[in-house]
Design a protein around this motif. Structure first.
Motif, short mmCIF file in Angstrom:
data_model
loop_
_atom_site.label_atom_id
_atom_site.label_comp_id
_atom_site.label_asym_id
_atom_site.label_seq_id
_atom_site.Cartn_x
_atom_site.Cartn_y
_atom_site.Cartn_z
N ILE A 128 0.61 7.83 -5.73
CA ILE A 128 -0.52 8.10 -6.61
C ILE A 128 -1.25 9.39 -6.26
CG2 ILE A 128 -2.83 7.26 -7.26
CD1 ILE A 128 -1.68 4.47 -7.44
N PRO A 129 -1.55 9.69 -4.98
CA PRO A 129 -2.19 10.97 -4.68
C PRO A 129 -1.35 12.18 -5.08
CG PRO A 129 -2.40 9.48 -2.83
CD PRO A 129 -1.45 8.84 -3.79
N VAL A 187 -6.34 2.14 -2.48
CA VAL A 187 -5.95 3.30 -3.29
C VAL A 187 -7.18 3.98 -3.86
CG1 VAL A 187 -4.73 4.02 -5.38
CG2 VAL A 187 -3.67 2.36 -3.84
N GLY A 244 0.37 3.07 -3.12
CA GLY A 244 -0.63 4.07 -2.78
C GLY A 244 -0.11 5.43 -2.41
N ALA A 252 -7.05 7.63 -2.27
CA ALA A 252 -6.16 8.49 -3.05
C ALA A 252 -6.74 9.89 -3.24
CB ALA A 252 -5.87 7.85 -4.41
N SER A 262 -6.15 12.20 -0.09
CA SER A 262 -4.76 12.63 0.01
C SER A 262 -4.41 13.62 -1.10
CB SER A 262 -3.83 11.42 -0.04
OG SER A 262 -4.08 10.54 1.04
N ALA A 263 -4.95 13.39 -2.29
CA ALA A 263 -4.68 14.30 -3.41
C ALA A 263 -5.19 15.71 -3.10
CB ALA A 263 -5.33 13.77 -4.69
N LYS A 299 0.82 -1.21 0.00
CA LYS A 299 0.00 0.00 0.00
C LYS A 299 0.86 1.25 0.00
CE LYS A 299 -4.19 -1.76 2.26
NZ LYS A 299 -5.11 -1.60 3.41
#
Length: 308
Positions: free
Chosen positions: A98-99, A178, A95, A182, A185-186, A91
């Motif tokens: 990605i964000p 994710v 993971g 995601a 967090s993004a 993760k």
């Protein structure tokens, strides 16, 4: 005279609190939640050093570190601990970046309408419970009458039953985690990017820096403190895998999907070995705290960035 000055300071403090009483009332709700569900249970940590739940109430006694010795010698616990580390590492590797990539892509979008719609779409799964998320993905990945079955049929293969596959359950847990987290967090990273001074990009353009160099030397450099804090928080909860596995993993795949918290739940609640289950939770908490402290120390040593 000194007593008068102290009294005035106290009176001034209480007046300020009274003026902002509405804000303090709002803060009281989450504070009460944390006190009741995060701190009050800590009073029962002593159970980890007893045989509570395994003997009649009259025979409960202090047994020292025996529960911890048992769990470290248990093949089932060591398997759950190994699975937790593997799934958490997957993760983190998959993971965590990605964000940041999503936020960088959204930051380059000039259309405010498109950006808002996209943010809403990727953020929405964060509000869903794991029961709902598990149901959605079961419908998508079911071996019959699903997108998974149709794609397998198009390729001339048998569909994989992800939820009952020891070889694929970990990938499923990472994929769904994710998908669910995601977007949140993004948004955090994107909020950090909005505070960057636009003149820095203009100066970089005048110096001939392309888009990739601007992203590398300005955007990523300026959000580095946020990235460090998010990484520390991520490592702090790296062993906190419970709801997702409880919902999405059946006993069929426990060999590769059973984790520390589900093991603690089964032994401490289902089997009523409360003292032993508490010892498992305490062990997990110590490891998580150690990871936070180590990561924070390394971050401060490398670039003086940390949360404390």
């Amino acid at each position: 005279m000194e007593d008068i000055v102290i009294a005035k300071k106290k009176g001034s403090f209480f007046r300020k609190v009274y003026k902002q009483r509405q804000l303090f009332l709002i803060m009281a709700i989450p504070l009460l939640f944390y006190l009741l569900f995060e701190y009050v249970p800590m009073l029962k940590v002593r159970w980890a050093f007893t045989n509570f739940g395994e003997v009649p109430a009259s025979q409960i006694e202090y047994i020292g570190l025996d529960n911890f010795k048992r769990l470290l010698g248990s093949a089932s616990f060591m398997n759950a601990f190994k699975n937790t580390l593997i799934i958490s590492a997957m993760k983190l590797v998959v993971g965590f970046p990605i964000p940041i990539i999503l936020a960088l892509m959204l930051n380059e979008v000039t259309s405010r309408h498109y950006k808002k719609v996209t943010q809403t779409i990727i953020y929405f799964p964060h509000f869903l419970s794991w029961v709902v998320i598990g149901s959605i993905w079961f419908l998508i990945l079911a071996p019959q009458n699903s997108i998974n079955a149709q794609l397998a049929e198009m390729m001339g293969k048998q569909p994989v039953y992800w939820f009952a596959s020891k070889e694929h359950i970990r990938e499923l847990l990472v994929l769904t985690d994710v998908w669910a987290g995601a977007g949140y967090s993004a948004i955090v990273y994107l909020a950090s990017m909005t505070s960057i001074d636009p003149t820095l990009y203009e100066a970089a353009k005048m110096d001939g820096a392309g888009k990739l160099k601007q992203i590398w030397h300005i955007t990523l450099s300026m959000i580095k403190p946020t990235v460090v804090v998010m990484l520390i928080f991520q490592l702090g909860k790296i062993l906190n895998i419970f709801d997702q596995v409880l919902v999405m993993a059946s006993p069929v795949v426990y060999e590769t999907a059973d984790v520390v918290q589900t093991y603690a739940y089964r032994t401490g609640v289902s089997e009523m070995k409360v003292g032993y289950g508490m010892a498992v939770s305490v062990f997990k908490a110590i490891i998580s705290f150690g990871l936070v402290m180590i990561t924070n120390h390394i971050a401060k040593k490398i670039d003086d960035e940390g949360i404390f």
